[in-house]
Enzyme design. Structure first.
Site, PDB file in Angstrom:
ATOM      1  N   SER A  95       0.676  -1.170  -0.011  1.00 43.01           N
ATOM      2  CA  SER A  95       0.409   0.179   0.275  1.00 43.01           C
ATOM      3  C   SER A  95       1.171   1.416   0.040  1.00 43.01           C
ATOM      4  CB  SER A  95      -1.045   0.049   1.588  1.00 43.01           C
ATOM      5  OG  SER A  95      -0.281   0.384   2.311  1.00 43.01           O
ATOM      6  N   THR A  96       0.605   2.652  -0.470  1.00 41.84           N
ATOM      7  CA  THR A  96       0.922   3.809  -0.612  1.00 41.84           C
ATOM      8  C   THR A  96       1.867   4.287   0.931  1.00 41.84           C
ATOM      9  OG1 THR A  96      -1.031   5.182  -0.054  1.00 41.84           O
ATOM     10  CG2 THR A  96      -0.369   4.564  -2.407  1.00 41.84           C
TER      11      THR A  96
END
Length: 202
Positions: A13-14
Site C-alpha cells: 500500500s502507499t
C-alpha cells in the site's frame, strides 16, 4: 503443472515501507520468476493498479502469475475471481507462495475456491456482529453515530467570526463548507435572540 514462464507481481500500500516491496521481490525471484511487475498502491484502488493490468496483459498460455500472499493480489473475493477468470481464459495459472497454492493443479483450484468461500463467510460474520453491536448500543441509548465534522468546530467558527474573519475564510481555515459556517452562525444568532427574549421576559 505449467511449463511456461513464472511472472511475479508484488504490491504494498502507499502507507507501507519500501522494505515490504523488497521482501516480496526477493521471494518472487527465489521462486524463479522470470519477470516482475511491482507497484505501491492502495488495495482498494483497483483502477490505479497499472502494473497488475500490465502483468495480466503480458501473461501467455502456460505461464503462471506468482504472488507472495493473496492479499497482495486481490482486494476481495470478487476481485480474485475476476483475476482468475482472466488467467484461466489465457490458459495461465496462479501461484500463492505462502499458501502453497498453484491453480495449475486440481488440488490448488479446489483450495482457492474453499479459501474464497471462507473469506466471504468471515466478512459476512464481521458485518453481522457490527450490525448487532450498533443495534445493542442504540437500544441502550449509547449509540450516537459519527459526530458531524462541522458541528465539532462550532466554537472555532464562532471565535473566528468574533475576530472579524469572513465566512469564506473561516471555511477555508477550518476545512469545512461555507454553508456549514453560515448555518452555525445563523443558529448562534437565533440562540442569542431566544436568550435575549427570555431575559427580557424575565
Amino acid at each position: 503443472m505449467t511449463t511456461g514462464a513464472l511472472i511475479g507481481y508484488a504490491r504494498t500500500s502507499t502507507l507501507d515501507q519500501k522494505a515490504g516491496l523488497e521482501g516480496q521481490e526477493r521471494d518472487l525471484r527465489a521462486a524463479g520468476c522470470d519477470r516482475l511487475f511491482i507497484e505501491q498502491v492502495s488495495s482498494v484502488d483497483v483502477k490505479a493498479r497499472e502494473e497488475l493490468a500490465e502483468a495480466l496483459a503480458f501473461i501467455r498460455t502456460g505461464d503462471t502469475l506468482v504472488v507472495t500472499k493473496l492479499d497482495r493480489l486481490a482486494r476481495s473475493v470478487a476481485h480474485l475471481l475476476e483475476i482468475l477468470e482472466v488467467l484461466t481464459g489465457k490458459g495461465a495459472a496462479l501461484r500463492i507462495l505462502n499458501m502453497g497454492i498453484d491453480t495449475s493443479t486440481p488440488t490448488g483450484k479446489l483450495m482457492l475456491t474453499v479459501l474464497g468461500g471462507v473469506a466471504e463467510f468471515e466478512r459476512e460474520i464481521m458485518l453481522e456482529r457490527q450490525r448487532e453491536g450498533i443495534a445493542k448500543a442504540k437500544a441502550a441509548g449509547k449509540y450516537k453515530g459519527r459526530k458531524p465534522t462541522a458541528r465539532a468546530k462550532t466554537e472555532d467558527v464562532l471565535r473566528l467570526h468574533r475576530e472579524g474573519v469572513g465566512g469564506t475564510e473561516i471555511a477555508k481555515r477550518l476545512k469545512i463548507g461555507r454553508a456549514s459556517v453560515y448555518r452555525i452562525l445563523s443558529e448562534s444568532a437565533d440562540d442569542a435572540k431566544d436568550g435575549g427574549g427570555k431575559e427580557a421576559a424575565a
